[in-house]
Write a protein that holds these residues in place. Structure first.
Motif, PDB file in Angstrom:
ATOM      1  N   UNK A   2      35.420 127.766 115.396  1.00 45.59           N
ATOM      2  CA  UNK A   2      36.556 128.662 115.183  1.00 45.59           C
ATOM      3  C   UNK A   2      36.164 130.126 115.324  1.00 45.59           C
ATOM      4  N   UNK A   3      34.870 130.432 115.165  1.00 42.48           N
ATOM      5  CA  UNK A   3      34.448 131.822 115.222  1.00 42.48           C
ATOM      6  C   UNK A   3      34.576 132.533 113.892  1.00 42.48           C
ATOM      7  N   UNK A   4      34.466 131.789 112.793  1.00 40.54           N
ATOM      8  CA  UNK A   4      34.530 132.392 111.467  1.00 40.54           C
ATOM      9  C   UNK A   4      33.280 133.226 111.206  1.00 40.54           C
ATOM     10  N   UNK A   5      33.438 134.260 110.363  1.00 40.72           N
ATOM     11  CA  UNK A   5      32.327 135.159 110.115  1.00 40.72           C
ATOM     12  C   UNK A   5      31.185 134.506 109.369  1.00 40.72           C
ATOM     13  N   UNK A   6      31.494 133.733 108.342  1.00 40.66           N
ATOM     14  CA  UNK A   6      30.478 133.090 107.497  1.00 40.66           C
ATOM     15  C   UNK A   6      31.176 132.066 106.632  1.00 40.66           C
ATOM     16  N   UNK A   7      30.398 131.320 105.869  1.00 43.55           N
ATOM     17  CA  UNK A   7      30.970 130.353 104.925  1.00 43.55           C
ATOM     18  C   UNK A   7      30.414 130.637 103.537  1.00 43.55           C
ATOM     19  N   UNK A   8      31.256 130.434 102.532  1.00 42.15           N
ATOM     20  CA  UNK A   8      30.855 130.599 101.142  1.00 42.15           C
ATOM     21  C   UNK A   8      31.147 129.292 100.416  1.00 42.15           C
ATOM     22  N   UNK A   9      30.095 128.608  99.982  1.00 39.51           N
ATOM     23  CA  UNK A   9      30.260 127.322  99.311  1.00 39.51           C
ATOM     24  C   UNK A   9      30.197 127.561  97.808  1.00 39.51           C
TER      25      UNK A   9
END
Length: 691
Positions: free
Chosen positions: A462-469
């Motif tokens: 998708x081209x998301x900036x980052x992920x936060x779990x």
């Protein structure tokens, strides 16, 4: 012992999740137990007892429920009767004349209330509120007797134009309540006093259809809690992300339609805000579905209505959530055209994935993750599961996917994951790119038992900036139950030109909403850190079909609403309209359609830093060795870590697997993970890493 424990419970299609917060120490604990079927109350109580064997220790239980949603989807609500205006018997069937499929002239919609359980009575109110024909109460009583004899458990009054003047409906429902054999009686003006005939009829009919089912379910829970020694407050999550009392939920069960997913979005917003992110795309991957929502500038996107299934329209404010059948239990198959399909059929919790060894022989997304080494077969999620059967999962994938497609078992397993990822990425694009939001400006928050296994794929596709779990991704929706504020939404159709509006009458209507909202909050018997009131109008230029939601700056002194002026209404509308469309329509009159009011009781929030790792946590003690993981068509030796034991500031280079009791995080080879001050895992691209 003083009761000092708050518990959130989210019932999903596969697992029932529990988040328990000790209010004395700030310590949190979590549990996952299999969802019980067909009655979800058994799993609900098992989960609570797992965390608090002595229910007398509990101050608050907040529940995100799918009981209403499942009753609608499975058509297992109560036998319901309708009493309506003469000539309007078929509104529920006529709908908006939309179709379940793009092509074809025929639909297959069947209302939840069959035609032989809909009765017409003489009455008529005009659109301007004038009562042309008073309701025939003898006809109402006669219709009620017939419906009761036909076995109806609930009955609703649906009179045309009741939004403009509820007089006839009020008289009919008073007579009906005196004669009906239970409390499951409602009128459309009580549920949705808003213009749009079908939406008002549909919402009220579905509310009646759900009342006996949801009221019975909540009564069983409440009785079991009290019998176990519980003496605190019991609240239910609404689709708008707020919570309500059990009494309100019994009266308005239609507001629980998206209860569980909404709680997860609320938790995600609070966690992301605490971590410094105001733009978030959430991805809740459970055993049955993948639910996606968007939070922009710290605000969840609310939708005025939704369709739970084709033709089952509910018009009540709810967090906008896109749902697809791509959960961990979604079954993989190859269709007649040789294409790999994922879902929508799910193995659920019983029998579950093939690896569970409970009789299912068709591979699921979870089976693929197990075979690829991303889930440790010796450490499955949830209580009651022993060693998972990797060989059985591999054989099922090879038989049902590999052989038909000419792939090895490992490539077939990865193909299952890639197709599931593609479906999930499409859902994320639907709420972001297709709505004008750049996904690169958003952090992706995966949660649910399986969401964090697919975080890297969503960043890439998708081209998301980052992920936060989050700290406890598998029970984020249950945590949201603990975090959610108490909220009451009201609507009333006004139907007037802004320049000619009766400002005193408008202020009186706002005052009624404010007073009722405070009454509901007071009746809940809970403490609030603050109370908040919001007013907005649905407005448009005369002749336009679609309205814009216009926030109003309303002065409330003490608990008294000050009237607005027509000039203030016009200025508010023009500011909002120009912000959306970039221009105004000069010379056009402005129309006010609906007033919408919200009264919020802000519940005290717990400090997320209490979830952070212990001060003596260390990477070395968190390390569990390595194991081979298959990704990108090749094997990689991935580091394995106890996620909850990783210290603040730790950085883990991919490939890696971070394990915890409620979820597993897969850090792909081109990614790196770091632990923030609250114990969240931030996943970002390695500098210069090839993908």
């Amino acid at each position: 012992m003083t009761a000092k424990r708050m518990i959130g419970v989210d019932v999903g299609g596969t697992f029932t999740d529990v988040f328990s917060l000790d209010l004395r120490s700030g310590a949190a604990s979590v549990a996952k137990v299999p969802t019980s079927r067909p009655d979800q109350s058994a799993g609900f109580l098992d989960g609570i007892r797992h965390e608090a064997p002595d229910m007398g220790e509990i101050t608050t239980v907040v529940h995100g429920t799918t009981a209403g949603t499942n009753a609608l989807l499975e058509r297992k609500g109560a036998r319901t009767g309708v009493i309506t205006t003469a000539g309007f018997r078929d509104v529920l069937e006529m709908r908006r004349r939309n179709r379940p499929r793009t092509w074809g002239l025929r639909g297959d919609f069947t209302p939840v209330v069959p035609r032989d359980l809909r009765r017409e009575v003489p009455e008529r109110t005009r659109a301007d509120g004038t009562v042309e024909t008073p309701v025939d109460l003898d006809a109402v009583r006669s219709a009620a007797a017939e419906l009761r004899a036909a076995g109806c458990e609930a009955v609703v009054i649906l009179f045309v134009n009741a939004f403009a003047n509820p007089e006839n409906e009020a008289a009919a429902v008073t007579a009906l309540r005196a004669a009906w054999h239970n409390d499951h009686v409602a009128a459309s003006s009580e549920i949705l006093p808003e213009i749009r005939e079908f939406e008002r009829f549909s919402t009220t009919a579905l509310n009646g259809y759900l009342q006996p089912e949801v009221a019975g379910y909540l009564a069983r829970l409440e009785t079991a809690l009290v019998d176990g020694g519980f003496g605190g407050e019991f609240m239910i999550v609404q689709s708008n992300g707020g919570v309500m009392s059990v009494d309100t939920a019994r009266r308005l069960p239609v507001r629980t339609a998206l209860s569980g997913p909404a709680a997860g979005v609320i938790a995600a917003g609070y966690i992301a805000e605490s971590a410094g992110f105001s733009n978030v795309i959430t991805g809740d991957m459970g055993g049955t579905s993948f639910d996606v929502s968007l939070i922009a500038n710290g605000e969840s996107v609310l939708s005025p209505q939704t369709a739970i299934d084709f033709g089952l329209v509910i018009r009540t404010p709810m967090i906008e959530i896109a749902t697809i059948g791509a959960g961990g239990g979604s079954i993989a198959s190859v269709d007649a055209g040789g294409l790999l399909q994922i879902g929508p059929e799910s193995a659920g919790s019983d029998p579950g994935p093939v690896a569970y060894g409970r009789g299912n022989d068709r591979p699921t997304v979870t089976d693929a993750n197990i075979v690829l080494g991303r889930i440790d077969a010796a450490r499955p999620l949830g209580d009651g599961l022993g060693q998972l059967d990797v060989d059985a999962a591999r054989a099922a994938i090879e038989t049902h996917v590999g052989q038909p497609l000419g792939l090895s078992a490992m490539d077939a397993a990865e193909a299952i994951i890639r197709v599931a990822n593609s479906h999930m990425a499409g859902a994320i694009r639907l709420v972001s790119i297709e709505r004008g939001f750049d996904p690169e400006r958003f952090v992706f928050m995966p949660f649910g038992g399986g969401g964090a296994l697919h975080a890297g794929a969503m960043i890439e596709e998708v081209g998301l900036g980052r992920a936060l779990v989050p700290r406890y991704p598998g029970v984020t929706s249950a945590m949201g139950c603990v975090i959610a504020d108490m909220r009451q939404d009201f609507v009333q159709t006004i139907g007037a030109l802004a320049a000619e509006i009766d400002t005193a009458a408008l202020a009186a209507q706002m005052q009624d909403h404010l007073d009722e909202g405070h009454r509901v909050l007071d009746a809940a018997g809970t403490e609030f850190a603050a109370r908040e009131v919001r007013f907005e109008m649905d407005m448009a230029y005369l002749g336009q079909t679609h309205t814009v939601a216009v926030p109003l700056e309303v002065t409330v002194t003490g608990e008294t609403v000050a009237p607005l002026t027509p000039d203030a209404l016009k200025a508010a509308f023009e500011t909002t309209y120009r912000g959306i469309y970039g221009r105004l329509l000069t010379g056009s009159a402005i129309r006010v359609l609906n007033l919408r009011s919200t009264v919020i009781g802000k519940r005290p929030k717990f400090d997320l830093s209490s979830l952070a790792p212990a001060a003596d946590a260390a990477v070395d003690t968190a390390a569990r060795g390595t194991r081979p993981v298959y990704a990108g068509g090749a094997w990689h030796e991935a580091g394995v870590y106890d996620r909850l034991a990783l210290p603040v500031g730790a950085r883990i280079e991919g490939p890696a697997v971070l394990e915890q009791p409620d979820a597993t995080i897969f850090v792909e080879p081109w990614l790196a993970a770091s632990v923030d001050a609250h114990g969240n895992i931030l996943i970002e691209r390695k500098e210069g890493a090839a993908r």
